[in-house]
Design a protein around this motif. Structure first.
Motif: not given
Length: 329
Positions: A31-33, A278-283
């Motif tokens: 479920r990776t965004v 990344d630093a914003a939690g996005r993958s």
């Protein structure tokens, strides 16, 4: 007959002997965004070493030496091994099985070696979970010596991830069953619970898993919750837990890229995926089963080279070490 492992979710599970033709257990869908990343170029990868499933060579964790040697724990074999850049595998230690064979190891019902750390002098430290109070703990393995337990850990828990804080000269370790992070001094001794925050707890299978110390904080994953957590170090004590990323189904181990804490690479065990965060939690997905991943358990980064271990816990096929090259930028 080959050795395969059945698990309820992703991570590690109960050892079962099954025919090699048996279908692997189903794994959770990723479920990776998908989000933009610093570099959109794909990584290049190859399988560098194939391990022997029939010998229990299911690589669980890794520490990389300055010459590129990968020091790995083989979970079901209860071993620590060195894998050279040329692909040679040398067993450094095998821990004795507990008297009950490991069936009383919590949740998993088999004894296993887990987290590992390598010091600059070549000394290795690793964790052993056996369900037995006389052997579960943190071990030291000096070059050419036998392993020695330097700290006992709760037999009703499952010590899993291991990290070293060089400044404080102490180890941090997760317990995936008890939902804790504990500390042990470098010289060994009594383990003390450092955090039992609810964000570390399991939710049916395994909770706190991978762990690192970086930028005045302790970072950990929670496999059941699919989260990456950051806990500030405040004069050695834990600050409030911050959830740095979510939606990471089956997240196991992780590593930082570069000197800071703004880019993470993580293994998602059940989905057979490696992602960047990344630093914003996005993958963003970096590697998949198409790259040879078989339940990836651990990751380490050395320069632009990424070491990815696959244990084949549920696939029951080809545990391996994959090497990937990060794109420039």
């Amino acid at each position: 007959m080959t050795l395969a492992v059945a698990v309820a979710a992703a991570g590690i599970g109960v050892v079962t002997v099954v025919p090699s033709s048996a279908a692997p257990a189903a794994t959770a869908a990723a479920r990776t965004v998908e989000q933009p990343w610093a570099s959109a170029a794909p990584v290049s990868s190859r399988i560098a070493v194939h391990f022997d499933l029939t010998k229990g060579q299911m690589p669980e964790n890794v520490a990389v030496g300055p010459d590129g040697t990968a020091y790995v724990t083989f979970a079901a074999a209860r071993q620590v091994a060195a894998v050279t850049p040329s692909g040679g595998t040398r067993i450094l230690a095998t821990l004795p099985a507990p008297a009950d064979g490991g069936v009383n190891t919590p949740v998993l019902a088999f004894a296993l070696t887990t987290g590992i750390v390598r010091m600059s002098d070549g000394t290795l430290y690793f964790l052993y979970a056996s369900g037995d109070a006389t052997s579960t703990g943190l071990y030291r393995l000096r070059p050419g010596r036998a392993p020695h337990r330097i700290a006992a850990l709760p037999a009703d828990g499952l010590p899993n991830g291991l990290a070293f804080d060089a400044e404080a000269k102490r180890f941090f370790l997760t317990d995936s069953v008890l939902g804790t992070i504990s500390t042990v001094p470098l010289e060994g001794g009594r383990a003390e619970v450092w955090s039992s925050a609810p964000e570390l707890a399991a939710a049916g299978f395994l909770g706190a898993n991978g762990i690192k110390v970086r930028a005045d904080a302790v970072w950990a994953t929670n496999l059941d919750h699919g989260t990456l957590l950051r806990i500030p170090l405040r004069h050695g004590r834990p600050g409030p837990v911050r959830v740095a990323a979510t939606g990471l189904v089956g997240i196991d181990d992780f590593a930082f890229v570069g000197a800071g804490d703004r880019q993470v690479i993580a293994t998602l065990n059940g989905p057979n995926t490696v992602v960047s965060i990344d630093a914003a939690g996005r993958s963003r997905t970096l590697m998949t089963a198409a790259d040879g991943l078989q339940n990836p358990t651990a990751v380490a980064v050395r320069g632009r080279t990424v070491y990815v271990l696959s244990a084949a816990y549920t696939t029951g096929v080809d545990p391996n070490l994959a090497l990937a090259t990060l794109p420039l930028g």
